[in-house]
Design a protein around this motif. Sequence first.
Motif, short mmCIF file in Angstrom:
data_model
loop_
_atom_site.label_atom_id
_atom_site.label_comp_id
_atom_site.label_asym_id
_atom_site.label_seq_id
_atom_site.Cartn_x
_atom_site.Cartn_y
_atom_site.Cartn_z
N GLY A 121 -105.54 -13.15 75.12
CA GLY A 121 -104.77 -12.48 76.15
C GLY A 121 -105.60 -11.58 77.04
O GLY A 121 -106.70 -11.14 76.68
N LEU A 122 -105.07 -11.29 78.22
CA LEU A 122 -105.76 -10.41 79.18
C LEU A 122 -105.46 -8.95 78.85
O LEU A 122 -104.88 -8.21 79.65
CB LEU A 122 -105.30 -10.74 80.60
CG LEU A 122 -105.92 -11.97 81.24
CD1 LEU A 122 -105.13 -12.40 82.46
CD2 LEU A 122 -107.37 -11.71 81.63
N GLU A 123 -105.84 -8.55 77.67
CA GLU A 123 -105.61 -7.17 77.23
C GLU A 123 -106.74 -6.29 77.72
O GLU A 123 -107.92 -6.63 77.57
CB GLU A 123 -105.52 -7.12 75.70
CG GLU A 123 -105.19 -5.75 75.15
CD GLU A 123 -105.10 -5.77 73.63
OE1 GLU A 123 -104.99 -4.68 73.04
OE2 GLU A 123 -105.15 -6.86 73.05
N GLU A 126 -109.92 -5.12 75.52
CA GLU A 126 -110.00 -5.88 74.27
C GLU A 126 -109.59 -7.34 74.45
O GLU A 126 -109.45 -8.06 73.46
CB GLU A 126 -109.12 -5.22 73.19
CG GLU A 126 -109.56 -3.82 72.80
CD GLU A 126 -108.73 -3.26 71.65
OE1 GLU A 126 -108.20 -4.05 70.86
OE2 GLU A 126 -108.61 -2.03 71.56
N GLY A 127 -109.38 -7.76 75.67
CA GLY A 127 -108.93 -9.12 75.91
C GLY A 127 -110.03 -10.00 76.48
O GLY A 127 -111.18 -9.59 76.63
N VAL A 128 -109.66 -11.23 76.81
CA VAL A 128 -110.61 -12.19 77.34
C VAL A 128 -111.10 -11.74 78.72
O VAL A 128 -110.37 -11.15 79.50
CB VAL A 128 -109.95 -13.59 77.43
CG1 VAL A 128 -108.80 -13.60 78.42
CG2 VAL A 128 -110.99 -14.66 77.79
N GLU A 131 -114.42 -14.07 83.49
CA GLU A 131 -115.53 -15.03 83.60
C GLU A 131 -115.44 -16.10 82.53
O GLU A 131 -115.80 -17.26 82.77
CB GLU A 131 -116.87 -14.30 83.51
CG GLU A 131 -117.22 -13.48 84.73
CD GLU A 131 -117.24 -14.32 86.00
OE1 GLU A 131 -117.80 -15.43 85.97
OE2 GLU A 131 -116.70 -13.87 87.02
N ASP A 132 -114.96 -15.72 81.33
CA ASP A 132 -114.81 -16.72 80.27
C ASP A 132 -113.68 -17.69 80.58
O ASP A 132 -113.74 -18.87 80.21
CB ASP A 132 -114.57 -16.04 78.92
CG ASP A 132 -115.87 -15.65 78.22
OD1 ASP A 132 -116.93 -16.17 78.62
OD2 ASP A 132 -115.84 -14.82 77.29
N ILE A 133 -112.62 -17.21 81.23
CA ILE A 133 -111.54 -18.11 81.64
C ILE A 133 -112.06 -19.10 82.67
O ILE A 133 -111.75 -20.30 82.64
CB ILE A 133 -110.34 -17.33 82.19
CG1 ILE A 133 -109.77 -16.38 81.14
CG2 ILE A 133 -109.24 -18.31 82.63
CD1 ILE A 133 -108.57 -15.57 81.61
N LYS A 134 -112.91 -18.63 83.59
CA LYS A 134 -113.50 -19.50 84.60
C LYS A 134 -114.38 -20.56 83.93
O LYS A 134 -114.34 -21.74 84.30
CB LYS A 134 -114.32 -18.70 85.60
CG LYS A 134 -113.50 -17.74 86.45
CD LYS A 134 -114.39 -16.90 87.35
CE LYS A 134 -113.61 -15.83 88.08
NZ LYS A 134 -114.49 -14.97 88.92
N PHE A 147 -113.75 -15.52 71.38
CA PHE A 147 -114.02 -14.75 72.59
C PHE A 147 -114.52 -13.34 72.25
O PHE A 147 -114.10 -12.72 71.28
CB PHE A 147 -112.75 -14.65 73.45
CG PHE A 147 -112.35 -15.96 74.05
CD1 PHE A 147 -113.00 -16.47 75.15
CD2 PHE A 147 -111.30 -16.69 73.50
CE1 PHE A 147 -112.63 -17.68 75.70
CE2 PHE A 147 -110.93 -17.91 74.03
CZ PHE A 147 -111.59 -18.41 75.14
N ASN A 148 -115.44 -12.89 73.09
CA ASN A 148 -115.98 -11.54 72.98
C ASN A 148 -115.49 -10.73 74.18
O ASN A 148 -115.84 -11.04 75.32
CB ASN A 148 -117.51 -11.58 72.97
CG ASN A 148 -118.14 -10.21 72.78
OD1 ASN A 148 -117.47 -9.18 72.90
ND2 ASN A 148 -119.43 -10.20 72.49
N PRO A 149 -114.65 -9.71 73.95
CA PRO A 149 -114.10 -8.94 75.06
C PRO A 149 -115.14 -8.17 75.87
O PRO A 149 -114.85 -7.68 76.95
CB PRO A 149 -113.13 -7.97 74.39
CG PRO A 149 -112.89 -8.54 73.03
CD PRO A 149 -114.15 -9.24 72.66
#
Length: 293
Positions: A121-123, A126-128, A131-134, A147-149
């Motif tokens: 989640g886009l927290e 502490e969220g994703v 750039e990782d979503i891209k 994932f590493n926030p």
Amino acid sequence: MGGKNSKSELEPPLLDKEWRDVPQGDKAEYLEFVRGFEPFQPCHDEKNEDQHIRILLHGVTGHGKSSFINSVDTVLRGRMAGRALADTDGRKTFTKKYTTYKITKGARGTFYPFVFNDIMGLEKNEGVLEEDIKLAMMGHVKDGYTFNPHATLPTDDPHYNTNPSLSDKVHVLVCVVSANKIHLMDDDAVKRMRTVRLAASDMGIPQMAILTNIDVACPEVKANLRNVYKSKYVKEKMEVLSESLGIPLNCIFPVKNYHSEIAPNDDLEMLILMALKQMLNQGEDFVNDCKCT
């Protein structure tokens, strides 16, 4: 005050007729479409890889991404499913890894020609990372990556896919927002979701949104799901979502995920199937365009 009724008390919660023209058909017809869905006819003579529609769900923590995947799984398999682990807390992201979900079709070992990817989640803090979503949309993130926030997936990581195929890439980006939490999203969350959407636009990836928890947000819809397109409240929330993220209203679908139910609900499943059909159609158009260029 002074015995006067508020505007909301004076106005009826439901419109006289549905504000959206809903396609005619019943659950059986939508199921037939999904079960018969066979995309990807190559435009040129070429070796055709094991192709499927890849649907990536993203959004703020606790808005129903994993629950939507489980609901689709339940509808198509005809029994309650819960492979995408969901948390009722909703305050911290529960999904940590990049996970691909296939849905069994008929005999064991066969699957529907589409997959869902659940993502952290886009927290805030502490969220994703966006750039990782891209990277995921471009097909660079391998299944199972945690994932590493605080740091983007490096190119030398074993989970970095150096040469993604069309099948690895995302074909439809779906933003998931809860109708009863949309007012709680801060400007930062909206900005991040819009950043992701604009990146998808640059890649030519179609975008949709689903508005979850419509029954929690509107008592009239909770009483009867068929009131969804008569509900002024649901319409208002969809308009807010459209204006905030820039997603056209005709690309936003209200749904109710399976939550407390232990038996199939036809009205619930119709809403799920209408959203799924649109995802498949948009994904097919995107992939066919890629194959024909």
